[in-house]
Design an enzyme around this catalytic site. Structure first.
Site, PDB file in Angstrom:
ATOM      1  N   LYS A   3      75.619  -5.107   0.777  1.00 10.80           N
ATOM      2  CA  LYS A   3      74.481  -4.899   1.673  1.00 10.80           C
ATOM      3  C   LYS A   3      73.892  -3.494   1.561  1.00 10.80           C
ATOM      4  CE  LYS A   3      76.163  -8.028   5.269  1.00 10.80           C
ATOM      5  NZ  LYS A   3      75.441  -9.262   5.045  1.00 10.80           N
ATOM      6  N   GLU A  19      73.049   0.945  10.826  1.00  9.98           N
ATOM      7  CA  GLU A  19      71.598   0.820  10.868  1.00  9.98           C
ATOM      8  C   GLU A  19      71.105   0.645  12.296  1.00  9.98           C
ATOM      9  OE1 GLU A  19      71.022  -2.498   8.179  1.00  9.98           O
ATOM     10  OE2 GLU A  19      71.033  -3.933   9.817  1.00  9.98           O
ATOM     11  N   HIS A  55      76.177 -14.236  15.617  1.00  6.12           N
ATOM     12  CA  HIS A  55      75.417 -13.893  14.410  1.00  6.12           C
ATOM     13  C   HIS A  55      75.408 -15.007  13.377  1.00  6.12           C
ATOM     14  CE1 HIS A  55      75.145  -9.932  16.056  1.00  6.12           C
ATOM     15  NE2 HIS A  55      76.446  -9.712  15.945  1.00  6.12           N
ATOM     16  N   ARG A  81      72.272 -17.980  -3.547  1.00  2.68           N
ATOM     17  CA  ARG A  81      72.804 -19.344  -3.661  1.00  2.68           C
ATOM     18  C   ARG A  81      71.891 -20.289  -2.896  1.00  2.68           C
ATOM     19  NH1 ARG A  81      74.543 -19.576   1.772  1.00  2.68           N
ATOM     20  NH2 ARG A  81      75.215 -17.540   2.500  1.00  2.68           N
TER      21      ARG A  81
HETATM   22  P1  ADP Z   1      73.731 -19.754   5.263  1.00  2.94           P
HETATM   23  O1  ADP Z   1      73.750 -18.267   5.042  1.00  2.94           O
HETATM   24  O2  ADP Z   1      73.753 -20.586   4.034  1.00  2.94           O
HETATM   25  O3  ADP Z   1      72.717 -20.166   6.219  1.00  2.94           O
HETATM   26  P2  ADP Z   1      76.188 -19.262   6.491  1.00  2.94           P
HETATM   27  O4  ADP Z   1      75.792 -17.840   6.578  1.00  2.94           O
HETATM   28  O5  ADP Z   1      76.662 -19.913   7.743  1.00  2.94           O
HETATM   29  O6  ADP Z   1      75.035 -20.153   5.971  1.00  2.94           O
HETATM   30  O7  ADP Z   1      77.291 -19.382   5.382  1.00  2.94           O
HETATM   31  C1  ADP Z   1      77.196 -20.277   4.290  1.00  2.94           C
HETATM   32  C2  ADP Z   1      78.530 -20.817   3.951  1.00  2.94           C
HETATM   33  O8  ADP Z   1      79.376 -19.781   3.601  1.00  2.94           O
HETATM   34  C3  ADP Z   1      79.186 -21.574   5.077  1.00  2.94           C
HETATM   35  O9  ADP Z   1      79.933 -22.640   4.568  1.00  2.94           O
HETATM   36  C4  ADP Z   1      80.093 -20.550   5.657  1.00  2.94           C
HETATM   37  O10 ADP Z   1      81.183 -21.151   6.287  1.00  2.94           O
HETATM   38  C5  ADP Z   1      80.487 -19.800   4.432  1.00  2.94           C
HETATM   39  N1  ADP Z   1      80.809 -18.421   4.753  1.00  2.94           N
HETATM   40  C6  ADP Z   1      80.036 -17.547   5.372  1.00  2.94           C
HETATM   41  N2  ADP Z   1      80.671 -16.395   5.514  1.00  2.94           N
HETATM   42  C7  ADP Z   1      81.881 -16.535   4.999  1.00  2.94           C
HETATM   43  C8  ADP Z   1      82.995 -15.704   4.857  1.00  2.94           C
HETATM   44  N3  ADP Z   1      83.026 -14.491   5.313  1.00  2.94           N
HETATM   45  N4  ADP Z   1      84.069 -16.178   4.261  1.00  2.94           N
HETATM   46  C9  ADP Z   1      84.048 -17.408   3.830  1.00  2.94           C
HETATM   47  N5  ADP Z   1      83.043 -18.248   3.910  1.00  2.94           N
HETATM   48  C10 ADP Z   1      81.961 -17.837   4.502  1.00  2.94           C
HETATM   49  P1  ADP Z   2      75.579 -11.987   7.237  1.00  2.00           P
HETATM   50  O1  ADP Z   2      75.861 -11.642   5.831  1.00  2.00           O
HETATM   51  O2  ADP Z   2      76.796 -12.049   8.056  1.00  2.00           O
HETATM   52  O3  ADP Z   2      74.686 -13.168   7.332  1.00  2.00           O
HETATM   53  P2  ADP Z   2      73.285 -10.366   8.023  1.00  2.00           P
HETATM   54  O4  ADP Z   2      73.068  -8.982   7.597  1.00  2.00           O
HETATM   55  O5  ADP Z   2      72.464 -11.421   7.382  1.00  2.00           O
HETATM   56  O6  ADP Z   2      74.813 -10.715   7.841  1.00  2.00           O
HETATM   57  O7  ADP Z   2      73.116 -10.443   9.602  1.00  2.00           O
HETATM   58  C1  ADP Z   2      73.460 -11.595  10.339  1.00  2.00           C
HETATM   59  C2  ADP Z   2      72.734 -11.637  11.673  1.00  2.00           C
HETATM   60  O8  ADP Z   2      72.983 -10.451  12.445  1.00  2.00           O
HETATM   61  C3  ADP Z   2      71.237 -11.695  11.572  1.00  2.00           C
HETATM   62  O9  ADP Z   2      70.776 -13.022  11.411  1.00  2.00           O
HETATM   63  C4  ADP Z   2      70.794 -11.095  12.887  1.00  2.00           C
HETATM   64  O10 ADP Z   2      70.898 -12.047  13.913  1.00  2.00           O
HETATM   65  C5  ADP Z   2      71.835 -10.027  13.160  1.00  2.00           C
HETATM   66  N1  ADP Z   2      71.424  -8.694  12.685  1.00  2.00           N
HETATM   67  C6  ADP Z   2      71.624  -8.198  11.468  1.00  2.00           C
HETATM   68  N2  ADP Z   2      71.120  -6.948  11.363  1.00  2.00           N
HETATM   69  C7  ADP Z   2      70.602  -6.640  12.563  1.00  2.00           C
HETATM   70  C8  ADP Z   2      69.944  -5.468  13.122  1.00  2.00           C
HETATM   71  N3  ADP Z   2      69.752  -4.362  12.420  1.00  2.00           N
HETATM   72  N4  ADP Z   2      69.551  -5.514  14.404  1.00  2.00           N
HETATM   73  C9  ADP Z   2      69.748  -6.611  15.148  1.00  2.00           C
HETATM   74  N5  ADP Z   2      70.359  -7.726  14.688  1.00  2.00           N
HETATM   75  C10 ADP Z   2      70.785  -7.746  13.420  1.00  2.00           C
HETATM   76 MG    MG Z   3      72.842 -13.247   6.532  1.00  3.20          MG
END
Ligand code: ADP
Ligand code: ADP
Ligand code: MG
Length: 724
Positions: free
Chosen positions: A159, A243, A278, A336
């Site tokens: 990230k 952030e 989240h 993906r």
């Molecule tokens: P998407 O980003 O595709 O909307 P998710 O963020 O929920 O969906 O994650 C996509 C897939 O990856 C799901 O099957 C979720 O369970 C899996 N996944 C997400 N984060 C992790 C993690 N930290 N370790 C293992 N699997 C994960």
């Molecule tokens: P992940 O890899 O777990 O999906 P993301 O960086 O995509 O992590 O963040 C997941 C969720 O966390 C976002 O969909 C949002 O709801 C919240 N989020 C992430 N960054 C911020 C931010 N800077 N301020 C507020 N909410 C955030």
């Molecule tokens: Mg995300």
């Protein structure tokens, strides 16, 4: 196990500038007149004929569906707990990997692909899908990885690094510190200069894990420690970025697709703001209340992001949109196919897995950006609801168990179900608790939401607790209807979303007649009332003569550990004809010796055993109720007692019969129904921390134990004052 699934490898040096400045040949401003590939030399295509699917559940089935339609042979993998799962049973070839964590054994999976003459591997999502090392090893072994080039995965897998690249490519990023200095005092200083509140995020994070909000300096150290500890156990890495935390954000993401010929398309956006911890639970497209110029700008920035890393295939660029300022920022790119890709398929009418195959074969994308936009305009709106085995009233804790009853809505062009389970399957603690995805589309958002509520009402699950009732409430809520979405939506409207309605008199009646019917059929050994055969039978029972009478003492099963114990309802049935009952319903009074004012009905009922439906004619109405009886099972933590699941006018009610008052007093000294003296974990789990010492007196609501199950930390609180 899941926790390793998104582990990402160390990064390569920054992407060369030549790649950063590469511009798409086809974009919204330059529309080609033909669909010919743009590469100068004549490309060579490698048709796919056999693939191995390195995943499980609904996504494995989803990929199989398109592959089979195209005559591509599929091989699926399974582990011991998955041996009888749908994905393993429905592909022509299925190979056993053994223990639960083996979906992550990349080397073994590549060897199997070669041994079984699979040309390519589709990684699905989760597991190995974003593991650059795996994609690289596939390439080295001559097996096609159906996904982006490994360098693109690597560049986007961190990230912090991805934000650096995006910044250089002109894609706006949230103000923050993404550097290598991990000294806590330095990070705290950065937080100070960014301005509280800030968000700490694991640079290798995913699935909403390894993130902590810090509201002010006093809690910085403690939140940093807890974010690091979660990141270490989930991703084997504790590097953090800091952030700005946006207070009322929306999560808006853009589906992009790129080919090997320099084409990159935006296939519209999805709003995924309805989240708990989240993580997304509802996703829709187009995003509601979004100005057209912002939409176009998002698409453009997403394409820039993809092109900056030499992307190919399906990907999602996630943005955070600040509701207060109207600004948006790059958050991360998921390299993906995404869980919610069916939303895009519904609004574009495209098959994204088919496009993945096309790109893997080396072919150009078959549409232009203008054609995609036209499709989106013509087709309207789509929304996806993720149906999870989880309990919203227990802070969305995952639930497990056998799917004892599963009835799903009829699917059509506009109602789609992607599921990995059928009735009788087990939702186990080993993997993700998502049971299914329900996707609906209609010409307008308003119609789409109405339809979603309607089909959710037709979705019946008995076994694990699910979020279906909760999803109905969100989709039916006025604020959601107005498109007032933000990631804090669930917390903001919790009063409205979590409240429980009264159980109407008719529901109790249907439950009691259902129990009566079950007894007549000899279900549960002839006595289902929980009374151990001591239930008082009034009238002329035993001879088959009518009238007979029966009294049931029922409660609603409430999983919320802090809810007050419900007052039992007394239903008296007098059978006055072959299918006619005189019924009265009343509340047990405070002392529990009699019942309060009740309602009375004359009801004519018939039971249909093939659909488990009880049809009853009340004086003013007809009711059809599906009734599923679940006998107590010592192995299932959700059902230590006989339960009745009633699906009634599109809602689920769970009731349980209690022994007569005198019997429970004799057996349990009156405390049997009082849950305030025990704490039970909702599922099998691992104890992480015990927060109170032996002998302490605890207050109601105090944290007792922290447990982990299905990769989720949960807190067990004291349901009442007491000592241990
Ligand atoms: P998407 O980003 O595709 O909307 P998710 O963020 O929920 O969906 O994650 C996509 C897939 O990856 C799901 O099957 C979720 O369970 C899996 N996944 C997400 N984060 C992790 C993690 N930290 N370790 C293992 N699997 C994960
Ligand atoms: P992940 O890899 O777990 O999906 P993301 O960086 O995509 O992590 O963040 C997941 C969720 O966390 C976002 O969909 C949002 O709801 C919240 N989020 C992430 N960054 C911020 C931010 N800077 N301020 C507020 N909410 C955030
Ligand atoms: Mg995300």
């Amino acid at each position: 196990m899941r926790s390793l699934a998104r582990t990402k490898r160390p990064l390569l040096p920054t992407i060369p500038p030549s790649t950063l400045t590469r511009t798409p040949k086809w974009n919204s401003t330059t529309t080609p007149t033909t669909n010919q590939p743009n590469s100068a030399s004549t490309p060579t295509y490698t048709p796919l004929h056999s693939i191995l699917i390195a995943n499980r559940g609904e996504i494995a089935l989803r990929v199989t569906r398109t592959a089979s339609a195209q005559g591509i042979r599929t091989t699926t993998l399974y582990t011991d707990p998955d041996a009888h799962s749908q994905h393993a049973l429905s592909s022509p070839f299925a190979l056993n990997l053994g223990s639960t964590d083996q979906y992550l054994n990349g080397a073994r999976i590549i060897t199997l692909a070669k041994e079984h003459n699979c040309q390519a591997i589709h990684p699905g999502y989760g597991f190995l899908s974003e593991n650059a090392g795996f994609a690289k090893a596939c390439e080295a072994e001559g097996v096609k990885f159906i996904g982006p080039p490994w360098k693109a995965i690597e560049a986007m897998g961190d990230k912090a690094r991805s934000k650096e690249i995006m910044g250089k490519a002109g894609v706006p990023c949230i103000p923050g510190y993404h550097g290598g200095n991990q000294d806590p005092a330095f990070l705290a200083q950065q937080a100070e200069s960014i301005g509280y509140p800030v968000l700490l995020k694991a640079v290798k994070g995913g699935g909403g894990k390894g993130m902590r909000i810090v509201r002010d300096a006093s809690e910085f150290d403690q939140r940093l420690d807890s974010a690091k500890s979660e990141a270490r156990s989930s991703f084997g890495d504790e590097v953090m970025l800091v952030e700005k935390y946006i207070l009322t954000p929306r999560h808006i993401e853009v589906q992009i697709f790129a080919d090997a010929h320099g084409n990159c398309l935006a296939l519209g956006e999805r709003d995924c703001s309805i989240q708990r911890r989240h993580q997304k639970i509802l996703e829709e497209s187009p995003a509601p209340n979004l100005a057209e110029e912002i939409r176009q700008d998002l698409w453009e920035k997403a394409r820039q992001a993809a092109l900056a890393v030499g992307y190919q295939g399906a990907g999602t660029v996630e943005f955070i949109f600040d509701n207060e300022t109207g600004q948006f920022f790059f958050m991360e790119m998921n390299t993906r196919l995404q869980v919610e890709h069916p939303v895009t398929e519904m609004v574009t009418g495209l098959d994204l897995v088919a496009w993945q195959f096309l790109v893997a074969e080396g072919k150009p994308l078959p549409l232009t950006q203008a054609e995609v936009e036209q499709r989106i305009k013509d087709r309207g709106h789509a929304i996806e609801a993720r149906i999870y085995a989880e309990d919203p009233s227990r802070d969305f804790a995952p639930s497990t168990g056998t799917l004892l009853h599963l009835r799903t809505p009829t699917t059509s062009e506009t109602v789609r179900i992607d599921a990995g389970f059928v009735q009788g399957d087990e939702v186990s603690a080993h993997y993700d608790p998502m049971i299914a995805k329900l996707i609906v589309s209609a010409p307008s958002r308003e119609q789409t939401l109405r339809k979603m509520v309607q089909v959710l009402e037709e979705y019946e699950v008995v076994g694990p607790v699910t979020n279906i009732e909760f999803l109905k409430r969100v989709c039916g809520s006025p604020a959601f209807g107005r498109g007032e979405v933000e990631t804090g939506f669930i917390r903001k409207f919790e009063g409205e979303l979590f409240g429980r309605g009264e159980v109407a008199g008719e529901v109790w009646v249907q439950g009691a007649i259902g129990l009566w019917e079950a007894e007549q059929r000899g279900h549960s050994g002839g006595d289902v009332s929980g009374s151990g055969g001591t239930q008082q039978i009034l009238g002329f029972g035993g001879s088959g003569a009518i009238p007979q009478a029966r009294e049931f003492r029922l409660v609603e099963v409430i999983s919320d550990p802090l809810a007050a114990s419900p007052t039992p309802t007394i239903v008296k049935l007098v059978k006055t004809g072959p299918s006619t009952f005189e019924v009265s319903v009343g509340r047990e009074d405070g002392e529990g010796e009699g019942e309060g004012e009740g309602e009375s009905y004359t009801v004519t009922s018939s039971w249909n055993p093939s659909t488990n439906t009880l049809r009853s004619f009340f004086p003013g109405t007809r009711l059809d109720t599906t009734i599923i009886l679940t006998p107590p099972s010592p192995s299932s933590p959700n059902s230590s007692q006989l339960t009745l699941s009633l699906f009634h006018h599109g809602a689920l009610y769970t009731l349980s019969p209690l022994p007569p008052r005198w019997a429970s007093k004799a057996l349990f000294g009156g405390s049997h129904e009082d849950p305030t003296h025990s704490v039970v974990t909702p599922m099998p789990c691992k104890i992480l921390r015990v927060e109170v010492p032996v002998g302490d007196v605890v207050k109601r609501g105090q944290v007792l134990v922290v447990v982990e199950s299905m990769k989720m930390e949960m807190v067990l609180r004291a349901p009442g004052r007491g000592c241990g």
